[in-house]
Design a protein around this motif. Structure first.
Motif, PDB file in Angstrom:
ATOM      1  N   GLY A   1       3.467  16.678  -0.535  1.00  0.00           N
ATOM      2  CA  GLY A   1       3.477  16.317  -1.941  1.00  0.00           C
ATOM      3  C   GLY A   1       4.157  14.977  -2.161  1.00  0.00           C
ATOM      4  O   GLY A   1       5.005  14.560  -1.372  1.00  0.00           O
ATOM      5  N   VAL A   2       3.766  14.324  -3.216  1.00  0.00           N
ATOM      6  CA  VAL A   2       4.396  13.055  -3.607  1.00  0.00           C
ATOM      7  C   VAL A   2       5.552  13.370  -4.536  1.00  0.00           C
ATOM      8  O   VAL A   2       5.428  14.201  -5.437  1.00  0.00           O
ATOM      9  N   GLY A   3       6.668  12.727  -4.302  1.00  0.00           N
ATOM     10  CA  GLY A   3       7.859  12.907  -5.137  1.00  0.00           C
ATOM     11  C   GLY A   3       8.078  11.704  -6.032  1.00  0.00           C
ATOM     12  O   GLY A   3       7.142  11.180  -6.645  1.00  0.00           O
ATOM     13  N   ARG A   4       9.305  11.240  -6.046  1.00  0.00           N
ATOM     14  CA  ARG A   4       9.708  10.139  -6.928  1.00  0.00           C
ATOM     15  C   ARG A   4       9.026   8.832  -6.536  1.00  0.00           C
ATOM     16  O   ARG A   4       8.916   8.487  -5.372  1.00  0.00           O
ATOM     17  N   VAL A   5       8.577   8.110  -7.556  1.00  0.00           N
ATOM     18  CA  VAL A   5       8.013   6.766  -7.386  1.00  0.00           C
ATOM     19  C   VAL A   5       8.959   5.819  -8.102  1.00  0.00           C
ATOM     20  O   VAL A   5       9.194   5.945  -9.304  1.00  0.00           O
TER      21      VAL A   5
ATOM     22  N   VAL B   1       9.128   1.946  -3.950  1.00  0.00           N
ATOM     23  CA  VAL B   1       9.333   3.059  -3.028  1.00  0.00           C
ATOM     24  C   VAL B   1       8.610   4.296  -3.545  1.00  0.00           C
ATOM     25  O   VAL B   1       8.633   4.579  -4.744  1.00  0.00           O
ATOM     26  N   VAL B   2       8.010   5.045  -2.628  1.00  0.00           N
ATOM     27  CA  VAL B   2       7.403   6.337  -2.947  1.00  0.00           C
ATOM     28  C   VAL B   2       7.979   7.357  -1.971  1.00  0.00           C
ATOM     29  O   VAL B   2       7.884   7.185  -0.757  1.00  0.00           O
ATOM     30  N   GLU B   3       8.594   8.408  -2.509  1.00  0.00           N
ATOM     31  CA  GLU B   3       9.086   9.497  -1.674  1.00  0.00           C
ATOM     32  C   GLU B   3       7.964  10.528  -1.556  1.00  0.00           C
ATOM     33  O   GLU B   3       7.299  10.848  -2.545  1.00  0.00           O
ATOM     34  N   PHE B   4       7.742  11.024  -0.349  1.00  0.00           N
ATOM     35  CA  PHE B   4       6.720  12.059  -0.167  1.00  0.00           C
ATOM     36  C   PHE B   4       7.067  12.944   1.025  1.00  0.00           C
ATOM     37  O   PHE B   4       7.901  12.599   1.853  1.00  0.00           O
TER      38      PHE B   4
ATOM     39  N   GLN C   1       0.807  -1.223   0.000  1.00  0.00           N
ATOM     40  CA  GLN C   1       0.000   0.000   0.000  1.00  0.00           C
ATOM     41  C   GLN C   1       0.838   1.270   0.000  1.00  0.00           C
ATOM     42  O   GLN C   1       0.331   2.343   0.319  1.00  0.00           O
ATOM     43  N   ALA C   2       2.120   1.211  -0.331  1.00  0.00           N
ATOM     44  CA  ALA C   2       3.001   2.378  -0.217  1.00  0.00           C
ATOM     45  C   ALA C   2       2.487   3.581  -1.005  1.00  0.00           C
ATOM     46  O   ALA C   2       2.422   4.690  -0.479  1.00  0.00           O
ATOM     47  N   GLU C   3       2.114   3.380  -2.252  1.00  0.00           N
ATOM     48  CA  GLU C   3       1.668   4.505  -3.067  1.00  0.00           C
ATOM     49  C   GLU C   3       0.328   5.042  -2.559  1.00  0.00           C
ATOM     50  O   GLU C   3       0.132   6.261  -2.444  1.00  0.00           O
ATOM     51  N   GLU C   4      -0.585   4.163  -2.231  1.00  0.00           N
ATOM     52  CA  GLU C   4      -1.879   4.571  -1.676  1.00  0.00           C
ATOM     53  C   GLU C   4      -1.672   5.368  -0.391  1.00  0.00           C
ATOM     54  O   GLU C   4      -2.294   6.425  -0.183  1.00  0.00           O
ATOM     55  N   ALA C   5      -0.814   4.890   0.500  1.00  0.00           N
ATOM     56  CA  ALA C   5      -0.563   5.557   1.772  1.00  0.00           C
ATOM     57  C   ALA C   5       0.071   6.934   1.560  1.00  0.00           C
ATOM     58  O   ALA C   5      -0.321   7.906   2.218  1.00  0.00           O
ATOM     59  N   ALA C   6       1.026   7.030   0.655  1.00  0.00           N
ATOM     60  CA  ALA C   6       1.666   8.324   0.392  1.00  0.00           C
ATOM     61  C   ALA C   6       0.629   9.348  -0.062  1.00  0.00           C
ATOM     62  O   ALA C   6       0.598  10.484   0.433  1.00  0.00           O
ATOM     63  N   HIS C   7      -0.249   8.964  -0.962  1.00  0.00           N
ATOM     64  CA  HIS C   7      -1.289   9.879  -1.429  1.00  0.00           C
ATOM     65  C   HIS C   7      -2.267  10.226  -0.303  1.00  0.00           C
ATOM     66  O   HIS C   7      -2.733  11.371  -0.200  1.00  0.00           O
TER      67      HIS C   7
ATOM     68  N   ARG D   1      10.028  14.742   5.520  1.00  0.00           N
ATOM     69  CA  ARG D   1      10.303  13.793   4.447  1.00  0.00           C
ATOM     70  C   ARG D   1      10.038  12.354   4.897  1.00  0.00           C
ATOM     71  O   ARG D   1      10.407  11.959   5.996  1.00  0.00           O
ATOM     72  N   PHE D   2       9.410  11.609   4.001  1.00  0.00           N
ATOM     73  CA  PHE D   2       9.112  10.199   4.236  1.00  0.00           C
ATOM     74  C   PHE D   2       9.426   9.398   2.984  1.00  0.00           C
ATOM     75  O   PHE D   2       9.410   9.924   1.872  1.00  0.00           O
ATOM     76  N   VAL D   3       9.648   8.113   3.186  1.00  0.00           N
ATOM     77  CA  VAL D   3       9.711   7.131   2.117  1.00  0.00           C
ATOM     78  C   VAL D   3       8.736   6.026   2.494  1.00  0.00           C
ATOM     79  O   VAL D   3       8.771   5.519   3.618  1.00  0.00           O
ATOM     80  N   ALA D   4       7.841   5.698   1.585  1.00  0.00           N
ATOM     81  CA  ALA D   4       6.934   4.567   1.779  1.00  0.00           C
ATOM     82  C   ALA D   4       7.501   3.407   0.975  1.00  0.00           C
ATOM     83  O   ALA D   4       7.721   3.530  -0.227  1.00  0.00           O
ATOM     84  N   LEU D   5       7.772   2.307   1.645  1.00  0.00           N
ATOM     85  CA  LEU D   5       8.407   1.133   1.044  1.00  0.00           C
ATOM     86  C   LEU D   5       7.429  -0.028   1.039  1.00  0.00           C
ATOM     87  O   LEU D   5       6.842  -0.355   2.076  1.00  0.00           O
ATOM     88  N   ASN D   6       7.252  -0.647  -0.113  1.00  0.00           N
ATOM     89  CA  ASN D   6       6.470  -1.890  -0.181  1.00  0.00           C
ATOM     90  C   ASN D   6       7.414  -3.040   0.134  1.00  0.00           C
ATOM     91  O   ASN D   6       8.005  -3.649  -0.746  1.00  0.00           O
ATOM     92  N   GLY D   7       7.551  -3.331   1.416  1.00  0.00           N
ATOM     93  CA  GLY D   7       8.511  -4.334   1.860  1.00  0.00           C
ATOM     94  C   GLY D   7       7.927  -5.712   2.063  1.00  0.00           C
ATOM     95  O   GLY D   7       8.660  -6.676   2.212  1.00  0.00           O
ATOM     96  N   GLY D   8       6.609  -5.825   2.127  1.00  0.00           N
ATOM     97  CA  GLY D   8       5.995  -7.125   2.348  1.00  0.00           C
ATOM     98  C   GLY D   8       5.379  -7.239   3.724  1.00  0.00           C
ATOM     99  O   GLY D   8       5.371  -6.289   4.508  1.00  0.00           O
ATOM    100  N   PRO D   9       4.867  -8.421   4.050  1.00  0.00           N
ATOM    101  CA  PRO D   9       4.098  -8.607   5.281  1.00  0.00           C
ATOM    102  C   PRO D   9       4.939  -8.884   6.533  1.00  0.00           C
ATOM    103  O   PRO D   9       4.389  -9.040   7.623  1.00  0.00           O
ATOM    104  N   GLN D  10       6.256  -8.905   6.432  1.00  0.00           N
ATOM    105  CA  GLN D  10       7.090  -9.314   7.562  1.00  0.00           C
ATOM    106  C   GLN D  10       6.977  -8.406   8.785  1.00  0.00           C
ATOM    107  O   GLN D  10       7.123  -8.869   9.918  1.00  0.00           O
ATOM    108  N   PHE D  11       6.772  -7.106   8.586  1.00  0.00           N
ATOM    109  CA  PHE D  11       6.764  -6.163   9.702  1.00  0.00           C
ATOM    110  C   PHE D  11       5.471  -5.367   9.726  1.00  0.00           C
ATOM    111  O   PHE D  11       4.923  -5.025   8.681  1.00  0.00           O
TER     112      PHE D  11
END
Length: 160
Positions: free
Chosen positions: A31-35, A51-54, A15-21, A60-70
């Motif tokens: 604002g959303v930056g580099r995807v 990764v989505v930078e926002f 959900q990284a992109e959805e969460a960033a928006h 500044r944040f980075v949203a990472l689609n890392g998977g279900p581990q954490f």
């Protein structure tokens, strides 16, 4: 993004992109930056978001689609400093909608499980007062609340 300073990385499970928006829609100065998308070699299917930078509220944040581990938990939370009750009400409403969970003492979890503290500046002033009785009354009032109510905190602080 600049290379100096700090960037908070938030780990999501697809959900990284959805969460960033979402966060950009909640906070001003955002604002959303580099995807960054996956290539043929991975990770994930080619073209999927990695990764989505926002920026949210100037941070500044980075949203990472890392998977279900954490998963997110309350060991880390973000404080939102609010100038008045209107800001408290705005952030509380936005962050608890669509599956967010209100908590005690101004804390909540948003729909992604990220913990937030919605804190009016007036509360910090009251509980920092060198008059221990006033500070204690404000603290006790805070402990009994979910969303913080500045008027009620001020009444407790004043001993009313």
């Amino acid at each position: 993004m600049a290379t100096e300073g700090f960037t908070t990385c938030l780990w999501f499970d697809g959900q990284a992109e959805e969460a960033a928006h979402y966060y950009v829609s909640v906070f001003k100065d955002s604002g959303v930056g580099r995807v960054t998308r996956s290539h043929e070699a991975g990770p994930g299917p080619a073209g999927s978001v990695v990764v989505v930078e926002f920026t949210a509220n100037g941070q500044r944040f980075v949203a990472l689609n890392g998977g279900p581990q954490f998963q997110f938990n309350e060991a880390v939370s973000f404080q939102i400093h609010c100038a008045d009750q209107a800001e408290v009400d705005h952030y509380w409403a936005k962050l608890t909608e669509d599956g967010g969970q209100p908590g005690p003492c101004g804390w909540l979890k948003d729909k992604y499980g990220v913990s937030w503290q919605v804190v009016p500046d007036a509360l910090i002033e009251m509980i920092s007062d060198p008059d221990g009785e006033k500070a204690g009354r404000a603290t006790q009032a805070m402990m009994a609340m979910g969303k913080l109510d500045i008027a009620e905190l001020r009444k407790a602080y004043a001993g009313e």
